[in-house]
Design an enzyme around this catalytic site. Structure first.
Site, PDB file in Angstrom:
ATOM      1  N   HIS A 199       0.799  -1.236   0.000  1.00  0.00           N
ATOM      2  CA  HIS A 199       0.000   0.000   0.000  1.00  0.00           C
ATOM      3  C   HIS A 199       0.824   1.275   0.000  1.00  0.00           C
ATOM      4  CE1 HIS A 199      -4.027  -1.773   0.768  1.00  0.00           C
ATOM      5  NE2 HIS A 199      -3.329  -2.711   1.360  1.00  0.00           N
ATOM      6  N   LYS A 231      -8.442  14.102   4.602  1.00  0.00           N
ATOM      7  CA  LYS A 231      -7.609  12.899   4.548  1.00  0.00           C
ATOM      8  C   LYS A 231      -6.646  12.985   5.715  1.00  0.00           C
ATOM      9  CE  LYS A 231      -6.241  14.086   0.357  1.00  0.00           C
ATOM     10  NZ  LYS A 231      -6.262  12.899  -0.471  1.00  0.00           N
ATOM     11  N   ARG A 232      -5.867  11.932   5.946  1.00  0.00           N
ATOM     12  CA  ARG A 232      -4.874  12.016   7.007  1.00  0.00           C
ATOM     13  C   ARG A 232      -3.908  13.161   6.723  1.00  0.00           C
ATOM     14  NH1 ARG A 232      -4.515   8.313  11.297  1.00  0.00           N
ATOM     15  NH2 ARG A 232      -2.628   9.505  11.719  1.00  0.00           N
ATOM     16  N   LYS A 263       1.025  14.465   1.424  1.00  0.00           N
ATOM     17  CA  LYS A 263      -0.311  14.793   0.908  1.00  0.00           C
ATOM     18  C   LYS A 263      -0.468  16.302   0.673  1.00  0.00           C
ATOM     19  CE  LYS A 263      -2.400  10.792   3.258  1.00  0.00           C
ATOM     20  NZ  LYS A 263      -3.099   9.974   2.234  1.00  0.00           N
ATOM     21  N   THR A 305      -8.353   6.903  -2.013  1.00  0.00           N
ATOM     22  CA  THR A 305      -9.719   6.402  -2.188  1.00  0.00           C
ATOM     23  C   THR A 305     -10.711   7.530  -1.942  1.00  0.00           C
ATOM     24  OG1 THR A 305      -9.470   5.544   0.054  1.00  0.00           O
ATOM     25  CG2 THR A 305      -9.386   3.945  -1.734  1.00  0.00           C
ATOM     26  N   LYS A 341     -14.403   8.836  -3.733  1.00  0.00           N
ATOM     27  CA  LYS A 341     -15.649   9.178  -3.029  1.00  0.00           C
ATOM     28  C   LYS A 341     -16.133  10.567  -3.450  1.00  0.00           C
ATOM     29  CE  LYS A 341     -13.859   6.264   0.582  1.00  0.00           C
ATOM     30  NZ  LYS A 341     -12.970   6.210   1.756  1.00  0.00           N
TER      31      LYS A 341
END
Ligand code: NBG
Length: 990
Positions: free
Chosen positions: A532, A720-721, A726, A828, A832
């Site tokens: 992952h 998100k985290r 990110k 992911t 969504k």
């Protein structure tokens, strides 16, 4: 050949040792008698059993439950027909009762009921949202575009075939196999409120009603759960065990009602009882047994496995405290324990009969039998009891109920002071502590390896229990352990469960007396591994000292696997020491879990096409060269049942009105919406729904943050985290830049924007936590600056989690997917958002690549370095952020504002962020994640977003096309690919 000749771990005297098997039997045999609560649970009727433990906690709330046994008995006596059936015969009578009650209802039923029954008989697609299916307008609407849809089919086909080499056919549910008895449900809720709390509906608190409703739903689930397990017994399909440290389930009640196809009935029923279903759902704590994408993916997979009719177990840990609750105080993240089991968990079922013993530490002794075969015994160990709790996983509309089995830890023996001498006493205390600690809490690290001893204990704890049970279950119905892999497959969700490989070897050799080669054949045909991440700091490498001390027998086995693998490398690359250094499983004092997983796994997959390519060509290149046949891609997916049907009911109904309801189990049906993308009326309806959802989110923000936001502004969302890769920092720096622009050019055209963030940071991650503070500090300044006339609002939503995510996705206009290219394995959240009609602004990273491929470049805003460019800079250098700082006044101004008091009186507060970008201290690489490098192109893309939004028609069309093209990203497709290409499971229908 026996396992290993060389006993590397101290082999002490073997004389005392009897058989390992005997000891296990003894331990298990003792178990039930001793545990009072277990016995109680076992006696109590099914429903009560689950809560027995929590019920025994005497709090004011549970006082009413106190005489649990009596209450249960009375209940059984008084209960509605169905429940009165004694527990044993329940399974037999299930079928009868179910059909009887349907018949009864139908007979009684006036017009409305009849319609329901009819709906229930109709094919799956019609039955779903009974109401909308009945609307004749819906039908006509669905028919109307059929022709047009055909026209677009050709073009969409080419797009699909580009990305999907093999067309995935998802078997459709032929007819609904389930019914929901609304009247029974109502009676059951009233009854539960009385017996659990001695109250009438109007006296019960929302939490109490939630419990009563959940038990009523569970009653209807249990019949299907038993039927499913019976069908599995009979048909004996191959089963996947999805082994995962994390299952980020969120709330169960709403999802269970949805998948029972009972949501609208239950909503009406509750309304008739004077209760608002939303308030009841809001009482449920999220089951936050996961950090982020990896855990939520596991949850989506379970939903899809049940919906598609495959036999599957999720196996994990029943953490007492899941992901922490995030509070924002003075702009800083504060972690508060999340006691999710406080009020008990109505859906879980304790299964003490499947208790397993798990052993840690001690040493291994070897004994040679008369045939010259070595036998290995772990001695002087500490043991802990693993007790499973089962959670039902309901397939959508097909009556299949699979199981998520999460393990709790209990001490092996009750504390009996009298019988302990000093040594035993010490050991008993230690074992008690081990049991208490082991499942206490989930490590809140996402994409980061912390190397904690307790974490390795957690891993072995749930893996040993799960593998033992998988073998035991198999042996209950089969004779030949050597064919285990024909009926069982283990999917390792990242490297966290990799000890499963050695644990299976241990059981096969030490308990079933297979030779090494036999055991190896079974193991390597059973285990498959999903990677992952390529983030170096996430790779699990355990120090040998720790690993061998905690798991002495497991370590021996890993060492032997390593020894044989090195031999293989040397045969393939004679004299190539570098290969051995790079590929060995045990090297440099460390056990490398990814290497073990690849060597022993029959499949290695990445989670998006780009990610898999990077694995093959960069990170795992040597392994790919050696085992090319193992590598494959499985692009992630999400379940539309939770993230559209439940999370966005307005849009879900609208979609159903336009393309029918097959999308619920066949998401590519959404492509039928393409023809509406340019239809004025449809655009207006669609944008109105988006507006309603923005109003809903604005209300949530007002209630939770006290901030007023304008639902007419652009909702630009990054949830998100929090992680440097990110790049939430890029987002907030850009907001600071926009704010500067508006201040400097008040006359400039600017479409109002609400920037929404939601993110948890790992408790020990300094820069991540500081970024949260920065976002809140910028929010403070910008939101309170009257001079900008509310053009920008910044909101940090506290405690981002699955339940509020559902509301957030539904309301988003813009989806921020701005990771440094190559770093986000898939993502992911991006899917969504897309499913809910948000348009992506993003880099060509992870699954963004495939999203853009589906929706077309015109319907997304792409910017920034490509993954190749990033990798090139990383390998060969050539990027100096200081150059940008010196030459770009906009960037320089923003960066200076981090340290000149604009956003904090303490000018040193944000210095670490400033330093991370410019490396003024020369401690580490500057701007590791290329934030300054991508800044200008991000700002330009944001400008394009604004232009597109101002053109209402264009935006509506883009947003609708995103929904229409999201079909590929259902986890149903992902799971079907895992099933067909990796697991080879048998489909089961009831
Ligand atoms: C995460 C990736 C995401 C991906 C999820 C699910 C880890 C180790 N990896 O990009 O960062 O979507 O896994 O595959 O948490």
């Amino acid at each position: 050949m026996a396992a290993t000749k060389k006993t590397t771990v101290t082999a002490k005297s073997t004389a005392k040792k009897t058989s390992t098997d005997k000891k296990t039997t003894k331990a298990t045999a003792k178990t039930p008698a001793k545990k009072v609560s277990e016995t109680k649970a076992a006696k109590a009727p099914a429903k009560k059993a689950a809560s027995a433990k929590s019920a025994s906690k005497s709090t004011a709330k549970t006082a009413a439950k106190a005489p649990a046994k009596k209450a249960a008995e009375t209940k059984a006596a008084k209960a509605p027909a169905k429940k009165a059936a004694p527990a044993k015969s329940a399974s037999k009578s299930t079928a009868k009762t179910a059909s009887k009650s349907t018949a009864k209802t139908a007979a009684k039923a006036p017009a409305k009921k009849a319609a329901e029954t009819k709906a229930a008989k109709a094919p799956a697609k019609k039955a779903a949202p009974a109401k909308s299916a009945a609307k004749s307008t819906a039908k006509t609407a669905a028919k109307a575009p059929a022709k047009k849809a055909a026209a677009t089919k050709a073009s969409s086909k080419t797009a699909a075939s580009k990305s999907e080499p093999k067309k995935v056919r998802i078997p459709k549910a032929k007819k609904p196999t389930i019914t929901f008895d609304k009247e029974l449900f109502k009676r059951s809720v009233l009854y539960n409120v009385r017996t659990l709390y001695r109250k009438n509906m109007d006296e019960a608190t929302p939490q109490q009603v939630f419990q009563a409703v959940s038990y009523a739903i569970k009653d209807q689930i249990v019949d299907y759960w038993m039927k499913t397990q019976e069908a599995y017994e009979q048909k004996d399909p191959k089963t996947v065990y999805y082994l995962s440290m994390e299952f980020l389930m969120g709330r169960a009640l709403g999802n269970n009602m949805i998948n029972l196809m009972a949501y609208k009935d239950a909503k009406d029923a509750l309304e008739e009882l004077g209760v608002d279903i939303n308030i009841i759902e809001d009482q449920e704590p999220d089951a936050a047994l996961g950090n982020g994408g990896l855990g939520r993916l596991a949850a989506c997979f379970l939903d899809s496995l049940a919906t598609l009719g495959y036999s599957a177990y999720g196996c994990g840990i029943r953490y007492r405290y899941g992901m922490f609750k995030q509070e924002i105080r003075d702009g800083f993240q504060v972690e508060v324990p999340d006691n999710w089991l406080d009020n008990g968990n109505p859906f879980e079922l304790r299964r003490p009969e499947y208790t397993k013993e798990v052993r840690f530490g001690g040493y291994v002794s070897v004994r040679t039998d008369e045939n010259g075969r070595n036998h290995y015994y772990q001695e002087g160990y500490q043991a802990v009891k693993a007790v499973p709790y089962d959670h039902p996983i309901i397939g959508y509309g097909n009556g299949i109920v699979n199981t998520l089995r999460i393990w709790d830890a209990e001490p092996v023996d009750c504390f009996r002071l009298d019988s302990f001498d000093k040594g035993d006493y010490q050991k008993a205390v230690e074992q008690e502590n081990l049991a208490r600690n082991i499942v206490e809490v989930l490590y809140p690290n996402d994409n980061h390896y912390a190397g904690k001893e307790l974490r390795l204990k957690q891993q072995y704890f749930f893996i040993s229990a799960s593998v033992q049970e998988a073998v035991a279950k198999y042996m209950r119905n089969h004779k030949n352990i050597k064919k285990f892999y024909e009926k069982v497959t283990f999917q390792l969700n990242d490297t966290h469960p990799t000890v499963a490989i050695a644990e299976l070897m241990r059981i096969l050799m030490d308990e079933y007396y297979l030779t090494w080669d036999e055991a190896w054949e079974v193991t390597t045909k059973t285990c498959a591994y999903t990677n992952h991440t390529i983030m170096a700091e996430a790779l699990e490498k355990w120090p040998i000292e720790l690993f061998s001390r905690l798991l002495p027998r497991i370590y021996q086995i890993v060492e032997e696997i390593n020894r044989r693998f090195i031999r293989e490398i040397e045969t393939r690359y004679p004299g190539n020491k570098e290969k051995v250094a790079k590929m060995a499983i045990v090297y440099d004092g460390q056990v490398k879990m990814a290497h073990l997983a690849i060597v022993a796994g029959y499949s290695v997959n990445g989670v998006a096409r780009l990610h898999t390519e990077i694995l093959k060509n960069q990170e795992l290149r040597d392994f790919y060269e050696m085992f090319p046949e193992k590598f494959n891609n499985k692009t992630n997916g999400i379940t539309q049942r939770r993230f559209l049907l439940h999370g966005n009911p307005l849009l879900a109904d609208w979609v159903t009105e336009h393309v029918g309801d097959e999308w619920i189990t066949d998401l590519p049906q959404l492509k039928g919406l393409k023809v509406y993308a340019s239809d004025k009326k449809a655009q207006a309806e669609f944008m109105n729904i988006k507006y309603q959802n923005k109003v809903r989110l604005a209300k949530y923000i007002k209630e939770h943050n006290g901030i007023d936001v304008d639902p007419r502004s652009i909702f630009d969302v990054q949830v998100k985290r929090l992680h440097e890769y990110k790049r939430q920092l890029l987002n907030i720096l850009h907001i600071m830049y926009l704010y500067n622009e508006i201040k400097e050019h008040p006359e400039m055209e600017f479409y109002p924007r609400t920037f929404i963030f939601g993110a948890k940071a790992a408790a020990g991650y300094r820069n991540a936590k500081l970024t949260i503070k920065l976002i809140n500090s910028v929010a403070d300044v910008v939101n309170n600056d009257k001079s900008i006339d509310g053009k920008i609002k910044v909101v940090f939503i506290e405690n981002y989690r699955v339940s509020n995510a559902e509301i957030i996705f539904a309301a988003a206009d813009v989806s921020e997917q701005i990771s440094t290219a190559s770093k986000e394995a898939s993502g992911t959240g991006n899917m969504k958002f897309m499913l809910n009609g948000a348009v992506t602004i993003g880099t060509m990273d992870g699954a963004n690549v495939e999203i853009v491929e589906e929706v077309g470049e015109d319907n997304a805003f792409i910017f920034g370095l490509s993954s190749d460019e990033v990798i090139r800079y990383e390998n060969f250098g050539g990027y100096d952020p200081m150059e940008i700082f010196n030459n770009d006044p906009d960037v320089r101004k923003v960066l200076m504002q981090l340290i000149n008091g604009t956003y904090s009186e303490d000018t040193e507060l944000f210095r670490p962020l400033y330093n991370s970008l410019l490396n003024t201290l020369s401690t580490s690489k500057a701007d590791t994640y290329f934030i300054l490098k991508d800044f200008k192109s991000y700002a330009a893309a944001q400008k394009r977003v604004e232009e597109a939004y101002i053109d209402k028609k264009r935006w509506a069309s883009m947003a609708m096309l995103n929904v229409a093209c999201s079909g590929k990203f259902t986890s149903d497709r992902t799971i079907k690919q895992y099933v067909d290409e990796i697991w080879k499971l048998d489909h089961v229908s009831l």
